[in-house]
Design an enzyme around this catalytic site. Structure first.
Site, PDB file in Angstrom:
ATOM      1  CG  PHE A 171      -0.278   0.433   2.493  1.00 10.17           C
ATOM      2  CD1 PHE A 171      -0.134   1.787   2.812  1.00 10.17           C
ATOM      3  CD2 PHE A 171       0.235  -0.497   3.381  1.00 10.17           C
ATOM      4  CE1 PHE A 171       0.500   2.191   3.979  1.00 10.17           C
ATOM      5  CE2 PHE A 171       0.877  -0.111   4.544  1.00 10.17           C
ATOM      6  CZ  PHE A 171       1.012   1.238   4.836  1.00 10.17           C
ATOM      7  CE  LYS A 195      -2.909  -8.645  -4.214  1.00  7.96           C
ATOM      8  NZ  LYS A 195      -3.403  -7.709  -3.175  1.00  7.96           N
ATOM      9  N   GLY A 236      -2.827 -12.838  -4.787  1.00  6.59           N
ATOM     10  CA  GLY A 236      -1.362 -12.890  -4.792  1.00  6.59           C
ATOM     11  C   GLY A 236      -0.889 -14.332  -4.731  1.00  6.59           C
ATOM     12  CB  SER A 253       4.925  -7.939   5.429  1.00 14.11           C
ATOM     13  OG  SER A 253       4.043  -8.913   4.885  1.00 14.11           O
ATOM     14  CD  GLU A 274      12.968  -4.635  -3.959  1.00 13.96           C
ATOM     15  OE1 GLU A 274      13.351  -4.305  -2.835  1.00 13.96           O
ATOM     16  OE2 GLU A 274      13.594  -4.393  -4.998  1.00 13.96           O
ATOM     17  CB  CYS A 308      10.411  -0.605   2.450  1.00 14.90           C
ATOM     18  SG  CYS A 308      10.907   0.266   0.968  1.00 14.90           S
ATOM     19  N   GLY A 469      14.383   7.547   0.383  1.00 21.64           N
ATOM     20  CA  GLY A 469      14.408   8.479  -0.741  1.00 21.64           C
ATOM     21  C   GLY A 469      15.441   8.142  -1.792  1.00 21.64           C
ATOM     22  CB  ALA A 470      16.492   4.927  -3.274  1.00 23.30           C
TER      23      ALA A 470
END
Ligand code: NAD
Length: 534
Positions: A171, A195, A236, A253, A274, A308, A469-470
């Site tokens: 989300f 998805k 999923g 998660s 990820e 994340c 903030g990549a």
């Protein structure tokens, strides 16, 4: 996705209206998109800002995945034959549509996800950026030319489209993560099924609506090139299990990733994971606090602690802790928390009540494990009763206790101290996750040591900049329980293609590798090495 005729579009401006439901509806109108064909009774989509109902949608069932995968396979078989630069042209057109609509897209993303408008704009900009990156890639899907050990042989590696991509997203980045994977997969020649999180399906509908608009005048794009599966975890799981899904990319998660990884491994499919992070910053004796304080604040409290890469652990040299906290605590407590659609607001709501309760439970555990909590309480004054707004928490811990080793998806910053750099790095690495890390130092030796093989064990290793903030150019992802995947950036495109190693013999002899002789023709001509060919 219904598309309204251009005449039905209205000019879009958020100014003066911070009502989430109205903003959301206006944004869809401004985009010339309608949710009508997806309306149903299954999934109520509410704004975390005030709990307002944004839409009620019908959801797909696991049986729909069957039909989607079949359609995606047909689309793939057509798309793989389209030259890669031409595939890039579709992504370029989509990127232009997103660029032209940054304001309504950001507003609806903010209304549905709750991140502040400024960060929502950043996420939409990231979609534009990755489109540009993917367009460039469409002319750079390079293979290798390798020196062969055999005379008059050519040894090469090249890359072919891999098939159907299934992409599950979380989300908290409801658009960018999809775009990271899908735009790159598209230029690589794959079809895709997305998805999205069941908490942010309308953002997904808007972006796929724009992609469909880009495809409308693009003859080379087959129908069903990118499809959307709206619903919960069951979809999923169905994607992870389906033998027709060649690559499964899953962002979310660690618990979700463990389930998906087991399912895809069972059928030898490729997965890109990820997953959760538990990111740390080391503040050393030479750290410039004028840089470190804003970096800590944005990394810990930005997106209400729901990135994340959010900074969750601060490992500060014992001699600088008092000075750092004396400055940091007032800054964090002054942050403007409120409706993220309003200008000046810096921290929006948590995604829902469950997230709030998990945050409070983590703070309780931190207290029980010896922590001293600053902030962290719910803010209700002048804010909607159905929004979960909190003051970001700073928790002074006696050490890296069990709660500190878990990812709680909320703005909680645990603070610990160290004496030697080795001790700090050991603390930083002693958690199960391995996503993002950072050090603030003016000492070149410390900075280099931190980035070396003896330093941080994370996928992202920053110096004098925060953990979040990549940029899209670098490969993004992390190690250990973060899953090891790299969805995008750098050479991550190789996740979306299959490799072929080709050896071509243009001599008139059959020479075996490693000098092996295997003579089957009597005069021995066939295996004798020859020079000069014809
Ligand atoms: P989540 O795991 O609850 O859900 C993510 C997605 O997975 C949703 O679409 C959900 O429907 C689906 N899902 C859930 N269980 C599943 C299962 N067993 N099988 C298949 N699909 C399943 O995560 P969330 O609450 O939406 O997002 C927060 C989490 O995502 C945090 O842990 C955060 O660190 C992580 N995250 C990681 C990255 C990264 O790049 N490493 C980026 C964004 C978010």
């Amino acid at each position: 996705m219904n598309m309204l005729p251009p005449a039905a579009r209205c000019a879009f401006s958020i100014e003066g209206d911070a009502d989430p439901a109205r903003t959301h509806a206006n944004a869809f109108r401004a985009l010339g998109l309608s949710l009508d064909s997806h309306r149903g009774e299954d999934l109520a989509v509410r704004s975390p800002i005030d709990g307002a109902l944004l839409a009620t949608l019908s959801v797909h069932g696991a049986a729909d995945i069957e039909a989607m995968v079949a359609r995606a396979r047909t689309a793939f078989l057509a798309w793989r034959s389209v030259p890669a630069p031409r595939r890039g042209e579709l992504v370029r057109r989509f990127g232009n549509l997103v660029r032209d609509n940054i304001e309504p897209l950001s507003a609806l993303l903010s209304a549905e996800n709750g991140k502040i408008l400024e960060e929502a704009r950043g996420e939409v900009q990231e979609v534009v950026d990755i489109c540009e990156f993917a367009v460039g890639l469409s002319r750079q899907l390079y293979g290798l030319s390798i020196a062969s050990e055999r005379p008059q042989h050519r040894l090469t590696e090249y890359w072919h489209p891999a098939g159907v991509l299934g992409l599950i997203s979380a989300f908290n980045f409801p658009a960018a993560v999809w775009a990271w994977g899908t735009t790159v997969a598209l230029v690589c020649g794959d079809s895709a099924i997305w998805k999205p999180s069941e908490k942010t399906p309308t953002t997904a509908l808007a972006f796929v609506g724009l992609l469909q608009r880009a495809m409308r005048d693009f003859d080379a794009a087959p129908a069903h090139l990118v499809q959307l599966a709206i619903g919960g975890a069951d979809l999923g799981r169905a994607l992870a299990d389906h033998p027709g899904v060649d690559i499964l990319s899953a962002t979310g998660s660690t618990a979700m990733g463990r389930d998906v990884a087991e399912r895809t491994a069972r059928r030898f499919a490729r997965s890109i994971l990820e997953l959760g992070g538990n990111n740390a910053m080391i503040v050393t004796p030479t750290a410039e606090l004028d840089l470190a304080i804003p970096a800590i604040t944005f990394a810990a409290a930005g997106t209400a602690g729901q990135r994340c890469t959010t900074l969750r652990r601060l490992i500060v040299h014992a001699d600088r802790k008092a000075e750092l906290l004396d400055r940091l605590i007032p800054v964090m407590s002054r942050l403007e928390t409120g409706n993220p659609l309003r200008p000046g607001v810096q921290v929006g709501p948590l995604i829902d009540g469950d997230a709030f309760r998990r945050m409070q439970a983590a703070l309780e555990r931190a207290r029980a494990e010896g922590g001293l909590v600053h902030g962290g309480e719910r803010i209700e004054d002048g804010l909607p009763a159905d929004g979960y707004y909190v003051r970001p928490a700073i928790v002074e811990m006696p050490g890296q206790t069990p709660i500190v080793c878990e990812e709680t998806f909320a703005p909680i910053l645990y603070v610990m101290t160290y004496r030697t750099l080795e001790e700090a790095i050991a603390l930083q690495n002693a958690v199960p996750q391995g996503l993002s890390s950072s050090i603030f130092t003016m000492d070149m030796r410390e900075a280099e040591y931190f980035q070396s093989a003896l330093g941080s064990d994370c996928g992202i290793v920053n110096v004098n900049i925060g953990t979040s903030g990549a940029e899209i150019g670098g490969a993004f992802g992390g190690e250990k329980q973060t899953g090891g995947g790299r969805v995008s950036g750098s050479d991550s495109w190789k996740n979306y293609v299959r490799r072929a190693t080709a050896t071509v013999n243009y001599s008139s002899a059959l020479t075996l590798a490693q000098g092996v002789r295997f003579d089957v023709i009597e005069d021995d001509r066939a295996t004798a090495p020859q020079q000069g060919g014809n």
